[in-house]
Scaffold this motif. Structure first.
Motif, PDB file in Angstrom:
ATOM      1  N   GLU A  83     -31.540 -44.681 -76.686  1.00  8.67           N
ATOM      2  CA  GLU A  83     -31.553 -43.292 -76.227  1.00  8.67           C
ATOM      3  C   GLU A  83     -30.488 -42.461 -76.942  1.00  8.67           C
ATOM      4  OE1 GLU A  83     -34.628 -43.025 -74.307  1.00  8.67           O
ATOM      5  OE2 GLU A  83     -33.367 -41.462 -73.435  1.00  8.67           O
ATOM      6  N   LEU A 123     -44.488 -26.358 -65.895  1.00  8.91           N
ATOM      7  CA  LEU A 123     -44.722 -27.691 -66.441  1.00  8.91           C
ATOM      8  C   LEU A 123     -45.511 -27.606 -67.745  1.00  8.91           C
ATOM      9  CD1 LEU A 123     -44.110 -30.547 -65.639  1.00  8.91           C
ATOM     10  CD2 LEU A 123     -46.243 -30.619 -64.385  1.00  8.91           C
ATOM     11  N   ASN A 155     -47.223 -35.711 -64.893  1.00 12.07           N
ATOM     12  CA  ASN A 155     -46.367 -34.685 -64.293  1.00 12.07           C
ATOM     13  C   ASN A 155     -47.182 -33.663 -63.506  1.00 12.07           C
ATOM     14  OD1 ASN A 155     -43.634 -35.328 -64.798  1.00 12.07           O
ATOM     15  ND2 ASN A 155     -43.946 -34.881 -66.972  1.00 12.07           N
ATOM     16  N   ARG A 156     -48.350 -33.305 -64.014  1.00 19.15           N
ATOM     17  CA  ARG A 156     -49.203 -32.373 -63.265  1.00 19.15           C
ATOM     18  C   ARG A 156     -49.686 -33.012 -61.963  1.00 19.15           C
ATOM     19  NH1 ARG A 156     -50.844 -30.343 -68.446  1.00 19.15           N
ATOM     20  NH2 ARG A 156     -52.395 -31.981 -68.643  1.00 19.15           N
ATOM     21  N   LEU A 197     -46.885 -32.987 -59.384  1.00 24.47           N
ATOM     22  CA  LEU A 197     -46.636 -31.649 -58.840  1.00 24.47           C
ATOM     23  C   LEU A 197     -47.665 -31.310 -57.774  1.00 24.47           C
ATOM     24  CD1 LEU A 197     -44.670 -29.386 -59.286  1.00 24.47           C
ATOM     25  CD2 LEU A 197     -46.174 -28.477 -61.045  1.00 24.47           C
ATOM     26  N   VAL A 206     -41.847 -34.997 -57.963  1.00 24.82           N
ATOM     27  CA  VAL A 206     -41.322 -34.609 -59.270  1.00 24.82           C
ATOM     28  C   VAL A 206     -40.679 -35.828 -59.938  1.00 24.82           C
ATOM     29  CG1 VAL A 206     -39.086 -33.863 -58.315  1.00 24.82           C
ATOM     30  CG2 VAL A 206     -39.881 -32.905 -60.484  1.00 24.82           C
ATOM     31  N   GLN A 217     -37.907 -36.353 -61.553  1.00 20.15           N
ATOM     32  CA  GLN A 217     -36.632 -35.721 -61.875  1.00 20.15           C
ATOM     33  C   GLN A 217     -35.794 -36.515 -62.855  1.00 20.15           C
ATOM     34  OE1 GLN A 217     -34.560 -33.903 -58.559  1.00 20.15           O
ATOM     35  NE2 GLN A 217     -32.633 -34.523 -59.452  1.00 20.15           N
ATOM     36  N   ARG A 270     -36.934 -44.154 -72.852  1.00 15.09           N
ATOM     37  CA  ARG A 270     -37.919 -43.400 -72.087  1.00 15.09           C
ATOM     38  C   ARG A 270     -39.256 -43.238 -72.802  1.00 15.09           C
ATOM     39  NH1 ARG A 270     -33.489 -42.563 -69.631  1.00 15.09           N
ATOM     40  NH2 ARG A 270     -33.501 -41.990 -67.448  1.00 15.09           N
ATOM     41  N   ARG A 299     -31.071 -41.799 -53.571  1.00  7.47           N
ATOM     42  CA  ARG A 299     -30.769 -42.139 -54.964  1.00  7.47           C
ATOM     43  C   ARG A 299     -31.814 -43.143 -55.417  1.00  7.47           C
ATOM     44  NH1 ARG A 299     -25.158 -41.660 -53.677  1.00  7.47           N
ATOM     45  NH2 ARG A 299     -24.099 -40.374 -55.225  1.00  7.47           N
TER      46      ARG A 299
END
Lengths: 413, 413
Positions: A62, A212, B208-209, B212, B217, B219, B236, B343
């Protein structure tokens, strides 16, 4: 900007700084890593040198575009440290920081501490570190820090990213306006073609999808608050609230790039269908206050001068302010604006109590006067994000029109 | 759970605790406010009493469902304090905390410090506070804190929210699977009906859509990483990477409720079209490790026992581990799992170096064995989130199937 870090370190007589913290989002860490995500480790920079990052081997890939010299925990022997300490987290972290300070040859002296983390954890950790390493003075700063100063002036690359966010934000605001104006009115409520009430939740859902699609996210939670709610500057608006005509809506919108990137911050106040006379008058006052702030701007001048001018204007129009009535919740109750970047609220600040900050080329700032009357059921705020050009001009990044009345094209249903 | 706070405070001999911090996301603060957003102020709880929150008057409406007794800055005279200190932020904050401790009659003694904030700021602030108020001992905790202990056992209400997130997460995973399986193969690449390469970015956008639309989300940034990238547990995945057949994809997915709510955490490993023999063998090892961990579980038992059993299994199958080869980046390189809540990583933890934590009713935990071989270009991980029922059973919340090979229905284009 980032190239000022060494100068700012020398001004503070720092031999080095360390950014600590765990999984928390950390704007200073993002700033140093160009947005690469790490969940711990540390970033260490000695004055005059490129910074280094020491991260988990799981995260080394990363970091490849971070611009830092990257090392893994293995490079400082963390696995061995953890074994030796029997998994004791305080001992392990102490040894980890000691090895890093040693391995990267940080000379004795003042070491600046930055980053975001768990307060109780670091209260204990720093006490122990100070005891173990008396040759270092751990230096904390409040408000005007190395990073708030560096981050307050944006590089051309940062400005370009913020510009793109600003333009996309304006597109989404326009979509929300167009959506609402396609509706009709029925008995004072805003309704769609099927006669169904349009709610705050409907608008927010539309906005979130549009964000988005543009690579943005409403991470901090936009404000879309109507009537009395709009009179509490940080009330976010309840999703199931049906929209009504003739009520002010404060739409304070501060999306950012997905993945912890740059923000843009913009507020409009809309009154659907029509606006009451009192709201029209107060809106004009807020609009005039906005213009006065812009006219008062001088590159290199004190930031609080803009707030003073706005306070003068509001008070002359009969609005209570935080200066005339400290602690008031009626009238103009907050500061005029703030810097915007990897945090939605950054330096410089524009409060009449903070007289230090100046406005200078590279700043990206908001101007956001407003008045609030909870008992009369309305609030009004207008906000653009501006940047200060190299030539010292104040240039708005928020093109969305500032109309108050949002007409309903659907007429009366 | 929350009802344990007083017991946990008494065990630590705390007369009170304070949650500080600024605009940063603060899981402990969210826990105490039921998710109401505040951007500063403080939360103070004396042992045996309901907590109080002291917040900006701009945020008081946000706090009305917090379950705390709420006060504004005005109730402790903050406007006056700020005027007196001439806007000095350290003096203002010191006076603010002093007034709160005084007004809410906190007796001398040990005061626990929690919350998330800027490390350098609080380094300086706590030093000054200790000097000004020697009657209080500020207590920090590392790892096993008041809040990590309370938050590690979920109430039925919390569990219900996590269940809903888990179910929606599984729906979205299935959508991603169905989307990919509708594609075709061309020269080893995954292509859509128009022969266009399907990328990691395409899948993430779809996901992601879908999140939502469900009030969730991503995040923290999901992992959807292919081939060599999949071999770095926290890589990622680059958006523009075209998907290829016969490569492992580690899809580690940890969405949360929008607005700082509860997480769910689930990982699947997919190999599109077919899987190599080596990957199939390693996948079987990971799958067996997963089963061994579940079988080793005993309510009330030590968490590290599950990790030990998984280490035994992997080592017996010839995979290097963090126990056999400390610091290894090949084989099984991380801990077995962690708690999940406000968390994504909470207590209890399951590492062979942390022998303290136990597993007990109310826990919501992940089990996530994996093996990684960067030089051979693959990584594999499987993860479910489980809860421990009142009866002490370990029950998975992650119903999505654990198939490795994702067949392409579109055939060869």
């Amino acid at each position: 900007m980032k190239s000022d870090l060494d100068r700012l370190m020398r001004e503070r007589d720092l031999v080095a700084f360390i950014i600590g913290g765990g999984e928390e989002e950390s704007p200073e860490r993002n700033y140093m890593t160009h947005g690469a995500h790490i969940m711990g480790g540390l970033i260490l920079k000695k004055v005059g040198e490129t910074g280094v990052a020491v991260v988990s081997p799981m995260e080394i890939e990363e970091m490849k575009d971070s611009g830092l010299e990257c090392f893994t925990f293995n490079d400082v022997g963390l696995a061995e440290i953890a074994l030796k300490s029997g998994g004791d987290p305080l001992k392990t972290q102490l040894d980890f920081w000691k090895r890093c300070l040693d391995q990267f040859a940080v000379p004795p002296g003042r070491v600046g501490i930055y980053g975001v983390g768990m307060l109780g954890h670091y209260l204990t950790f720093f006490r122990a570190l100070e005891k173990e390493l008396p040759q270092y003075e751990l230096v904390g700063e409040i408000r005007k820090t190395l990073f708030t100063e560096a981050m307050a002036t944006k590089s051309p690359q940062e400005l370009e990213r913020i510009r793109v966010v600003a333009q996309k934000t304006a597109e989404v605001m326009q979509m929300a306006w167009d959506y609402l104006s396609s509706m009709a009115e029925k008995d004072g409520a805003v309704v769609d073609g099927d006669g169904r009430n349009v709610t705050i939740g409907d608008v927010k859902a539309l906005i979130n999808r549009a964000l988005l699609d543009r690579g943005l996210v409403d991470q901090e939670g936009m404000i879309f608050a109507q009537g009395r709610d709009a009179a509490f500057p940080h009330s976010r608006g309840e999703a199931d609230t049906p929209l009504r005509t003739g009520q002010t809506i404060v739409f304070d919108f501060f999306p950012r790039e997905i993945g912890g990137g740059y923000f843009h911050d913009c507020t409009r106040t809309w009154s659907i269908g029509y606006a009451t006379e009192e709201v029209q008058r107060s809106f004009q006052d807020v609009s005039d206050a906005f213009d006065v702030a812009v006219e008062t701007f001088v590159s290199g001048g004190k930031a609080h001068r803009l707030q003073d001018a706005v306070l003068d204007l509001f008070e002359s129009r009969g609005h209570p302010t935080g200066r005339s009535h400290p602690g008031t919740t009626d009238g103009y109750t907050h500061g005029l604006g703030h810097g915007v970047g990897l945090r939605v609220h950054e330096a410089p600040g524009m409060s009449h109590l903070q007289k230090e900050d100046i406005l200078q080329p590279g700043n990206v700032i908001t101007i956001e006067p407003g008045v609030y009357y909870p008992d009369r059921g309305y609030g009004i705020r207008l906000e653009d994000t501006f940047y200060v050009s190299e030539q010292g001009e104040l240039i708005s990044l928020s093109p969305h029109p500032k109309d108050l009345v949002l007409p309903l094209k659907g007429g009366t249903a």
